[in-house]
Design an enzyme around this catalytic site. Structure first.
Site, short mmCIF file in Angstrom:
data_model
loop_
_atom_site.label_atom_id
_atom_site.label_comp_id
_atom_site.label_asym_id
_atom_site.label_seq_id
_atom_site.Cartn_x
_atom_site.Cartn_y
_atom_site.Cartn_z
N HIS A 1 0.86 -1.19 0.00
CA HIS A 1 0.00 0.00 0.00
C HIS A 1 0.90 1.24 0.00
O HIS A 1 1.73 1.42 0.89
CB HIS A 1 -0.89 -0.02 1.26
CG HIS A 1 -1.87 1.11 1.34
ND1 HIS A 1 -3.19 0.96 0.97
CD2 HIS A 1 -1.72 2.39 1.75
CE1 HIS A 1 -3.81 2.11 1.16
NE2 HIS A 1 -2.94 2.99 1.63
N HIS B 1 -5.75 13.12 13.80
CA HIS B 1 -4.75 12.22 14.39
C HIS B 1 -3.46 13.02 14.50
O HIS B 1 -2.85 13.37 13.50
CB HIS B 1 -4.58 10.96 13.54
CG HIS B 1 -5.85 10.20 13.36
ND1 HIS B 1 -6.34 9.83 12.13
CD2 HIS B 1 -6.76 9.76 14.27
CE1 HIS B 1 -7.48 9.18 12.28
NE2 HIS B 1 -7.76 9.12 13.57
N GLU C 1 -2.64 14.78 10.92
CA GLU C 1 -3.57 14.47 9.84
C GLU C 1 -5.00 14.85 10.23
O GLU C 1 -5.58 14.24 11.13
CB GLU C 1 -3.50 12.98 9.48
CG GLU C 1 -2.13 12.51 9.04
CD GLU C 1 -2.09 11.03 8.72
OE1 GLU C 1 -3.17 10.38 8.77
OE2 GLU C 1 -1.00 10.53 8.45
N HIS D 1 -0.46 3.14 11.39
CA HIS D 1 0.78 3.91 11.42
C HIS D 1 0.76 5.02 12.46
O HIS D 1 -0.28 5.44 12.94
CB HIS D 1 1.09 4.50 10.03
CG HIS D 1 0.08 5.47 9.51
ND1 HIS D 1 -1.20 5.13 9.15
CD2 HIS D 1 0.18 6.80 9.25
CE1 HIS D 1 -1.85 6.17 8.70
NE2 HIS D 1 -1.05 7.21 8.76
N HIS E 1 -3.03 5.33 14.52
CA HIS E 1 -4.35 5.25 13.92
C HIS E 1 -4.30 4.30 12.73
O HIS E 1 -3.24 3.84 12.33
CB HIS E 1 -4.88 6.64 13.50
CG HIS E 1 -3.95 7.39 12.60
ND1 HIS E 1 -2.78 7.98 13.04
CD2 HIS E 1 -4.01 7.68 11.28
CE1 HIS E 1 -2.17 8.59 12.04
NE2 HIS E 1 -2.89 8.41 10.95
#
Length: 442
Positions: free
Chosen positions: A296, A369, A345, A339, A375
């Site tokens: 990803h 976050h 964020e 992560h 999260h």
């Protein structure tokens, strides 16, 4: 009349020169010089500078405006007291620290009796840095149901990136007019005066950056094409208004609101040229880059615009979107990985449902976050993606989520911590995650 898509011109490259004349006054742009002794049509020349005069040519931003009256023509500014004065803030250092994951259900859209325009409906959710030394960010939500009549707003602190979620914004600027609907964004750069008209309840988000401007991200190995293409950004065309009467100018200066009165319309620019303009962008024009093998990719591949810091590769803020796309990665947990990050964020949702959190995260809501706060997908998403058939599949159809990402540690305003639409049970979405460890299995 507000211009539609076909009446806007392509902003073919950041840093390029553009020009526009109101067709009612042909040849209103001076020929061969910026500041003649007498301008065509007896206009005033006025330069709007977005960078220091001595900034390198490739990053120097300024525009020349040829207007009926100069913008200096107003009475002194005075502090403005309004319904949201305590919710517009720039002194973030005094706020308490909050390291927990945060989520808000949709922020309330204005009711008919609220009578809020864009300025009075603007509220700071969180931010960091300092507007006086001009290094930082502010993140806002807005909710309004009144048009700005005989008034204009500008920020002396930074650039505003506006993301509508509910309702269309009809924006008049000194450079001309834009219509910005959900699924589109616009950037009104530092110092540019604008007014917002609406038809009924509207709601959305805004990101302000202090001390820098948004640019397209460097593509590097991606090559010449991909992500947001320069030709898809549009700027308005000149459209002057010569009305006289009392107009209120609202300034955001050092994080506080001030107002001044003048006796003419501030949108009286007949012609302009330069590379410092407002602009808009349709998010469906974004050319998504993604893996076609395994794993990803980091969310930086979805960056539309970035506001770089002085440290190479580190942004004061990035504007990132998660548009509809194909997911084809093999042997891969396809949703976002768990992560912890050295960036903060703030996520919002324009429409649909976000793949990593199908429940609770709704259009008009948000999550935050903080730096190094862990999260990732909720328990339901993890179980589903861990056992899914990995055939090629469409992701996020009918959805548009976005993220304001910043290298700053964000402080949250008291109203946003205490509001009734804050989801105090957000942490429970991970409660169902359990150990699958089996030391016998390889």
């Amino acid at each position: 009349m507000y211009v539609q898509e076909g009446d806007l011109k392509y902003l073919s490259g950041f840093g390029s020169e553009f020009s526009s004349e109101d067709p009612r006054c042909p040849n209103s742009l001076p020929k061969g010089q910026n500041n003649p002794q007498k301008c065509p049509y007896n206009l005033y020349s006025e330069q709007l500078s977005g960078t220091a005069f001595t900034a390198p040519r490739e990053s120097n931003r300024r525009s020349w405006l040829y207007r009926i009256r100069p913008s200096v023509l107003h009475v002194p500014f005075k502090p403005l007291t309004s319904v949201n004065s305590d919710k517009i803030l720039a002194n973030f250092a005094t706020l308490p620290a909050e390291p927990n994951q945060m989520r808000w259900f949709p922020f309330e859209a204005p009711k008919p009796d609220d009578g809020l325009d864009f300025v009075s409906g603007l509220k700071t959710v969180c931010g960091a840095g300092d507007v006086i030394t001009r290094n930082g960010v502010g993140i806002y939500v807005y909710g309004c149901n009144l048009s700005m009549e005989n008034s204009a707003f500008y920020s002396a602190d930074g650039d505003f990136l506006i993301v509508p979620e509910l309702g269309t914004l009809k924006i008049t600027t000194e450079f001309g007019k834009m219509v910005v609907s959900p699924g589109e964004i616009c950037v009104i750069q530092q110092g540019m005066r604008f007014a917002v008209c609406v038809d009924g309840p509207t709601r959305g988000y805004a990101l302000e950056v202090f001390g820098t401007h948004f640019v397209l991200p460097v593509l590097g190995p991606i090559g010449a094409n991909g992500l947001a293409n320069p030709r898809d950004f549009l700027h308005p065309t000149a459209c002057y208004d010569d009305k006289v009467g009392e107009y209120k100018i609202v300034a955001k200066f050092q994080g506080k609101l001030f107002s001044a009165v003048q006796n003419h319309c501030p949108f009286d620019v007949v012609a302009w040229h330069g590379n410092y303009t407002p602009y808009k962008y349709n998010l469906t024009s974004f050319m998504t880059i993604n893996t076609v093998s395994f794993d990803h990719c980091d969310p930086s591949i979805f960056t539309v615009l970035t506001a770089p810091s002085v440290k190479p590769g580190v942004a004061i803020a990035d504007f990132v979107i998660f548009p509809p796309r194909w997911s084809v990665a093999e042997h891969t947990f396809r949703p976002p990985y768990y992560h912890r990050n050295c960036m903060s964020e703030f996520m919002g949702l324009i429409k649909g449902s976000y793949e990593a959190k199908e429940e609770g995260f709704r259009p008009g809501g948000a999550t935050l976050h903080q730096i190094m706060t862990p999260h990732g997908p909720d328990a339901q998403c993890f179980e589903g993606a861990s056992n899914a058939n990995l055939s090629p599949v469409r992701v996020a159809d009918g959805t548009m989520a976005f993220m304001f990402e910043s290298s700053f540690n964000l402080a949250v305003l008291p109203w946003a911590l205490e509001t009734a639409n804050r989801d105090l049970k957000y942490h429970e979405c991970w409660a169902g995650l359990k150990s699958h460890f089996n030391e016998q299995e390889q």
